[in-house]
Design an enzyme around this catalytic site. Structure first.
Site, PDB file in Angstrom:
ATOM      1  N   GLU A 291       1.263   9.166  -9.357  1.00  0.00           N
ATOM      2  CA  GLU A 291       0.785   8.877  -8.013  1.00  0.00           C
ATOM      3  C   GLU A 291      -0.425   7.949  -8.061  1.00  0.00           C
ATOM      4  O   GLU A 291      -1.365   8.189  -8.814  1.00  0.00           O
ATOM      5  CB  GLU A 291       0.387  10.173  -7.298  1.00  0.00           C
ATOM      6  CG  GLU A 291       1.508  11.197  -7.197  1.00  0.00           C
ATOM      7  CD  GLU A 291       1.035  12.498  -6.557  1.00  0.00           C
ATOM      8  OE1 GLU A 291      -0.173  12.623  -6.286  1.00  0.00           O
ATOM      9  OE2 GLU A 291       1.869  13.381  -6.329  1.00  0.00           O
ATOM     10  N   CYS A 292      -0.406   6.908  -7.267  1.00  0.00           N
ATOM     11  CA  CYS A 292      -1.532   6.008  -7.042  1.00  0.00           C
ATOM     12  C   CYS A 292      -2.110   5.491  -8.365  1.00  0.00           C
ATOM     13  O   CYS A 292      -1.535   4.605  -8.979  1.00  0.00           O
ATOM     14  CB  CYS A 292      -2.600   6.686  -6.186  1.00  0.00           C
ATOM     15  SG  CYS A 292      -3.637   5.499  -5.293  1.00  0.00           S
ATOM     16  N   GLY A 293      -3.239   6.040  -8.839  1.00  0.00           N
ATOM     17  CA  GLY A 293      -3.815   5.581 -10.086  1.00  0.00           C
ATOM     18  C   GLY A 293      -2.861   5.714 -11.255  1.00  0.00           C
ATOM     19  O   GLY A 293      -2.819   4.855 -12.138  1.00  0.00           O
TER      20      GLY A 293
ATOM     21  N   GLY B 197       4.743   5.910  -7.582  1.00  0.00           N
ATOM     22  CA  GLY B 197       4.356   5.101  -6.433  1.00  0.00           C
ATOM     23  C   GLY B 197       2.939   5.397  -6.000  1.00  0.00           C
ATOM     24  O   GLY B 197       2.265   6.287  -6.528  1.00  0.00           O
TER      25      GLY B 197
END
Length: 478
Positions: free
Chosen positions: A353-355, A450
């Site tokens: 997720e993200c990072g 994502g």
């Protein structure tokens, strides 16, 4: 359940509610009370301050992620053995979904949990104008939950002049003030506060702030307000009966009648390796807990310092954080980058997720324009945009069933200044207020990667699917 509790909220962000919350938690802990903290909304950093610096259990409560009944249950299960609970609000008191809906607001959480509110008002540059400002918030308080006011950034002398005036005109209680001092401030960056480990002498600073708060704010008044909280009624028999109905059979792991009493043989469980260090530290406690409840062992490792993945792991979870601040160190750790890529290529299940999504790219270009080699799982580049790319709550639906096997969506949020040359297109994200849709996420039978952060309890099937994939991988290894 009768537990002393209070919410520290404010008319807007930047009013001082975080410093008041942290200082109050420290004072209550110093009293020897068993205290727990709750952050309203999808914030990762404030709970880190509460846990790492003050050493009190902290978690998020969010009425968008979970409905009213479930939110109360989460509070009940985590707080029933505590003496005192402190809630920290988010944004302005009445700011919910899209800034316009009640759902997801601090006030809605206070209403759902029947928690009285102490409103922290930034009084800098104001005098009698505070009266109509506070009056507006009191008039909008349909459940009469606001029980006290703290004036921030105000001198003692001016507070003593304004206190009787405000109390007489508004028939409300002022419980104290905070003077304007440099130490009464935590530095921020684009995703929120600096992390606890990045703030010099943070524990000493917090003790100093708590000593000041105990002199300028009536802790006795706050305790009285907290003690006035209505009793929350729960029938544990009914709660146990509804757990199976809500969670059901997920990935062939049946939920027990009490989420806190799962029985499983540890050696038979798959192991999920969770990346956790300075660069990757954004995790909801409820997400990790749910994975454990549904039959996973959790082990932690560092993408910064370790050179290989934990022995015997069967899935990877790489959360958000600040990989851009450690891009040089992450890039230099070539053995770990290779280990992650090899694991993914061997079809080890992964959620990023993200990072974590950024780390899996071939390249990461930071705000200065420097380009760093990353894990190379995703043949694309992440880059700084100088603006907030995505912000706010979303609901996510898979185009094909891979992780959301029950066909339902899962709730999450986005908050990032970086973008990618390939964000994925296997999932549809829907904004809950506007209904706007867009594609995102790389999702297949073993991968979910994502920018969106997910809240697993909003659809526990996601956690169940990840565990089933880890079990399948473990079986294939034998």
């Amino acid at each position: 359940m009768k537990i002393k509790r209070v919410m520290i909220a404010a008319p807007k962000s930047g009013s001082g509610k975080t410093i008041v919350t942290c200082a109050l938690l420290q004072i209550l802990k110093d009293y020897g009370w068993k205290v727990a903290s709750y952050k309203c909304g999808p914030d990762y950093i404030d709970p880190m301050f509460h846990e790492k610096i003050i050493d009190v259990p902290a978690k998020n409560l969010d009425t968008f992620f979970t409905n009213e009944e479930k939110t109360r249950e989460f509070f009940y299960y985590s707080a029933k053995k505590m003496d005192f609970a402190v809630f920290e609000g988010v944004m302005g008191l009445y700011d919910g979904l899209g800034g316009v809906r009640e759902e997801g607001s601090s006030y809605h959480l206070a209403e759902v949990t029947k928690t009285p509110i102490v409103l922290v008002v930034d009084a800098k540059g104001m005098g009698r104008s505070l009266v109509p400002l506070i009056a507006g918030f009191l008039n909008y308080d349909k459940k009469h939950l606001i029980k006290g006011i703290i004036l921030n950034r105000m001198s003692k002398g001016y507070y003593e002049i304004l206190k009787p005036l405000i109390e007489e005109e508004l028939q409300t209680r002022l419980v104290g003030f905070l003077p304007e001092k440099e130490e009464l401030h935590f530095e921020s960056r684009h995703l929120g506060l600096f992390l606890p480990d990045e703030v010099n002498h943070i524990k000493e600073k917090l003790h100093m702030v708590s000593e000041l708060l105990s002199k300028t704010v009536s802790i006795e008044c706050i305790k009285e307000i907290a003690e006035s909280a209505e009793e929350l009624e729960f029938d544990e028999t009914v709660l146990k009966e509804t757990v199976n109905e809500r969670y059901g059979d997920i990935g062939h792991v049946k939920a027990t009648s009490d989420l806190m009493e799962r029985v499983a043989v540890r050696d038979s469980r798959p192991t999920i390796a969770v990346a956790k260090d300075e660069a990757f530290c954004f995790y909801y406690a409820d997400n990790i807990h749910l994975l454990e409840e549904y039959g996973a062992n959790i082990t932690y490792f560092s993408l910064l310092r370790d050179e290989k993945l934990p022995e015997g792991c069967h899935a990877l979870l790489i959360g958000g954080g600040y990989p851009e601040l450690y891009a040089d160190q992450l890039s230099a750790n070539t053995r770990m980058r290779k280990a992650v890529k090899n694991a993914v290529e061997s079809e080890m299940p992964i959620v990023a997720e993200c990072g974590g999504f950024m780390y899996l790219h071939s390249f990461l270009k930071d705000k200065e324009g420097f380009c760093y080699d990353m894990a190379g799982v995703i043949p694309a580049t992440c880059f700084y945009t100088e603006r907030l790319v995505r912000f706010g709550y979303i609901e996510l639906r898979e185009k094909q069933k891979h992780f959301l096997l029950n066909g339902e969506g899962i709730k999450g949020h986005e908050f990032h200044y970086y973008d990618s040359t390939y964000n994925g297109k296997n999932v549809i994200a829907v904004k809950p207020v506007s209904g706007k849709e867009y594609f995102c996420i790389i999702a297949n039978k073993t991968q979910w990667m994502g920018f969106p952060h997910l809240y697993y309890p909003s659809n526990p099937a996601f956690a169940g699917a990840l565990i089933e994939k880890a079990k399948k991988y473990k079986k294939a290894m034998i």
